[in-house]
Design a protein around this motif. Structure first.
Motif, PDB file in Angstrom:
ATOM      1  N   UNK A 408     110.285  16.879  53.271  1.00  0.00           N
ATOM      2  CA  UNK A 408     109.242  17.907  53.260  1.00  0.00           C
ATOM      3  C   UNK A 408     108.051  17.418  52.451  1.00  0.00           C
ATOM      4  N   UNK A 409     106.875  17.395  53.066  1.00  0.00           N
ATOM      5  CA  UNK A 409     105.687  16.942  52.320  1.00  0.00           C
ATOM      6  C   UNK A 409     105.045  18.061  51.497  1.00  0.00           C
ATOM      7  N   UNK A 410     105.635  19.268  51.541  1.00  0.00           N
ATOM      8  CA  UNK A 410     104.926  20.458  51.033  1.00  0.00           C
ATOM      9  C   UNK A 410     105.069  20.632  49.526  1.00  0.00           C
ATOM     10  N   UNK A 411     104.695  19.617  48.762  1.00  0.00           N
ATOM     11  CA  UNK A 411     104.847  19.663  47.308  1.00  0.00           C
ATOM     12  C   UNK A 411     103.493  19.988  46.662  1.00  0.00           C
ATOM     13  N   UNK A 412     103.375  21.182  46.051  1.00  0.00           N
ATOM     14  CA  UNK A 412     102.076  21.578  45.512  1.00  0.00           C
ATOM     15  C   UNK A 412     101.654  20.798  44.264  1.00  0.00           C
ATOM     16  N   UNK A 413     102.565  19.951  43.743  1.00  0.00           N
ATOM     17  CA  UNK A 413     102.208  19.208  42.534  1.00  0.00           C
ATOM     18  C   UNK A 413     101.529  17.869  42.853  1.00  0.00           C
ATOM     19  N   UNK A 414     101.439  17.527  44.130  1.00  0.00           N
ATOM     20  CA  UNK A 414     100.774  16.267  44.501  1.00  0.00           C
ATOM     21  C   UNK A 414      99.349  16.271  43.944  1.00  0.00           C
ATOM     22  N   UNK A 415      98.987  15.173  43.291  1.00  0.00           N
ATOM     23  CA  UNK A 415      97.636  15.057  42.733  1.00  0.00           C
ATOM     24  C   UNK A 415      97.551  15.532  41.292  1.00  0.00           C
ATOM     25  N   UNK A 416      98.571  16.264  40.811  1.00  0.00           N
ATOM     26  CA  UNK A 416      98.522  16.742  39.424  1.00  0.00           C
ATOM     27  C   UNK A 416      98.755  15.577  38.454  1.00  0.00           C
ATOM     28  N   UNK A 417      98.054  15.589  37.334  1.00  0.00           N
ATOM     29  CA  UNK A 417      98.233  14.543  36.323  1.00  0.00           C
ATOM     30  C   UNK A 417      99.600  14.698  35.678  1.00  0.00           C
ATOM     31  N   UNK A 418     100.370  13.628  35.670  1.00  0.00           N
ATOM     32  CA  UNK A 418     101.682  13.633  35.022  1.00  0.00           C
ATOM     33  C   UNK A 418     101.637  12.655  33.853  1.00  0.00           C
ATOM     34  N   UNK A 419     102.380  12.964  32.820  1.00  0.00           N
ATOM     35  CA  UNK A 419     102.447  12.060  31.668  1.00  0.00           C
ATOM     36  C   UNK A 419     103.916  11.793  31.369  1.00  0.00           C
ATOM     37  N   UNK A 420     104.389  10.636  31.824  1.00  0.00           N
ATOM     38  CA  UNK A 420     105.784  10.289  31.605  1.00  0.00           C
ATOM     39  C   UNK A 420     106.537  10.297  32.915  1.00  0.00           C
ATOM     40  N   UNK A 421     107.265   9.208  33.176  1.00  0.00           N
ATOM     41  CA  UNK A 421     108.038   9.117  34.422  1.00  0.00           C
ATOM     42  C   UNK A 421     109.352   8.401  34.149  1.00  0.00           C
ATOM     43  N   UNK A 422     110.437   8.825  34.810  1.00  0.00           N
ATOM     44  CA  UNK A 422     111.654   8.018  34.791  1.00  0.00           C
ATOM     45  C   UNK A 422     111.375   6.712  35.527  1.00  0.00           C
TER      46      UNK A 422
END
Ligand code: DOR
Length: 450
Positions: A408-422
């Motif tokens: 599903x491509x319907x992720x509303x967080x796409x483009x949001x700035x993230x700080x920290x990733x596994x």
């Protein structure tokens, strides 16, 4: 050293291990899939590869206790291979999957079918819920003991699929059958039905999705949760409130003060999206059950994460196709993908100062373990399974659509700035994800429960 696919030994060197008491500089030695030593300055025994964790945090393997992976019956939205790949890419090493598939998981044969499908295809460890219905209510106590079963799930309000236990008599039968914690989607179905009927009468050609939190209103959630808490107290059966969305329910849990009888889950959706903006910005990509509400509820949930009563975080990963989501409300399905983005969002909250790493440990590791009685894992210690992730808190940037592995491509967080990733995931001493990409064969195994 040559690569040995069966080697379940690993020395994780130079990282900062997240423990209930904070971060600790230490090495972790995993032998035969189990943690054997936690101490600084370890050297790798022969035949034991080394994983360089310098500059990174080491978290015990996070568990997502609420995902919908759609297999069988909804594979165009997701299947166990794609959903578990998304989980591992996002640093989730185990998941508990919901029963509203097609057919629904309402008996031991349907559970066994899911275990057979997951074997050799799931990249993360797995467990499956049994769905409660008026037909199986009295047999659940026997069936909830099937090894690998996460327990019984009740839909008090209808959502995707046809599982429903809408009246107190049936709910009481469910609660009196068995002993494990019953996990509940709490929205009052009689009120929901009335309100949907009124909406479609007023808007026969479709309505604004911003009306979603009015249709499935605060009273729907509160009324149902009051009924549930009363029955939990009456029967003495432990219950788990899934994806709580209202400040009022949190107050109710506090006021009723039923101790361990009631545990509570929050989702990132309700913690990181806010009405009405989310509906303006993302349309039906922000539509889920229960709905995202205004900032008052979001802030109450954030406080409850830190101070209680929220016990754990589940993504409620609920993928639908873009075509389905493009239908007009209320024909558009509820639910959005999220298993891959939970940890990035929580790490960003740490950067923003309202959450601490220890909270992530409590909400994503010890919380799910406590709620469901999951065995052999927890804050790392000798004898437990060697499941862990490396986290780079300095990786920042917008969430990239091309990293996401859900169908599903319907992720509303796409483009949001993230700080920290596994950045790396390890399952029983074997590296199963590097640089955010799943590697090697699917190594997931069933969870076991006390
Ligand atoms: O929004 C939701 N979607 N809430 C649920 O409870 C079910 C889920 C789904 O399976 O689509």
């Amino acid at each position: 050293m040559t690569f040995d696919p069966d080697n379940k030994s690993l020395l994780v060197r130079g990282g900062q291990l997240l423990t209930p008491n904070g971060l600790e500089s230490t090495d972790i030695l995993i032998s035969n899939g189990l943690v054997s030593t936690i101490a600084p300055n370890q050297t790798a025994p022969s035949e034991c590869p080394t994983l360089d964790a310098s500059g990174q945090l080491v978290f015990p393997g996070p568990i997502d206790p609420q995902v919908h992976f759609r297999e069988p019956g909804g594979e165009a939205k997701e299947d166990l291979a794609s959903g578990s790949a998304a989980a591992i890419a996002g640093g989730v090493t185990a998941f508990c999957e919901m029963p509203n598939t097609n057919p629904a998981t309402t008996n031991p044969a349907a559970l066994q079918d899911k275990f057979a499908r997951a074997k050799g295809r799931s990249r993360a460890d797995y467990a499956f819920f049994l769905g409660a219905s008026p037909e199986n209510a009295d047999q659940l106590g026997e069936w909830e003991r099937v090894p690998g079963c996460a327990g019984v799930k009740v839909f008090m309000g209808s959502s995707t699929g046809n599982l429903l236990v809408e009246d107190d008599d049936t709910l009481e039968r469910v609660l009196r059958s068995g002993t494990r914690r019953v996990t509940v989607h709490s929205e009052d179905n009689p009120r929901l039905s009335e309100r949907y009927a009124a909406l479609t009468q007023q808007h026969p050609a479709g309505a604004a999705v911003a009306l979603h939190p009015d249709v499935r209103d605060v009273e729907c959630a509160v009324r149902s949760t009051k009924r549930l808490l009363t029955l939990a107290e009456k029967t003495g059966r432990p219950v788990h409130l899934l994806h709580v969305s209202t400040a009022e329910e949190l107050d109710l849990v506090r006021e009723r003060d039923l101790g361990d009888l009631v545990t509570v889950e929050a989702t990132p959706n309700h913690l990181f999206l806010t009405a009405p903006d989310c509906y303006t910005e993302f349309g039906t990509w922000a539509q889920m059950n229960p709905p995202v509400r205004d900032a008052r509820h979001r802030d109450a949930l954030r406080r409850a994460l830190v101070k209680g009563p929220v016990t754990c975080i589940g993504s409620d990963h609920a993928p639908h196709t873009a075509e389905e989501k493009a239908r007009s409300f209320p024909d558009s399905p509820s639910g959005i993908p999220g298993v891959q983005t939970t940890l990035a969002l929580l790490l960003t909250a740490v950067r923003d100062g309202w959450l601490q790493y220890e909270d992530i440990l409590r909400l994503c590791v010890t919380g799910p373990i406590k709620v469901y009685g999951i065995e052999n894992r927890g804050p790392l210690s000798p004898g437990l399974e060697g499941n862990l992730i490396l986290v780079n808190p300095d990786l920042t940037g917008p969430l990239r659509a091309d990293w996401l592995l859900s169908r599903s491509p319907c992720n509303p967080f796409i483009g949001r700035e993230m700080a920290g990733l596994p950045t790396t995931a390890v399952l029983r001493g074997q590296v199963v994800m590097r640089a955010g990409i799943p590697v090697g064969p699917a190594r997931g195994e069933p969870l076991s429960f006390a």
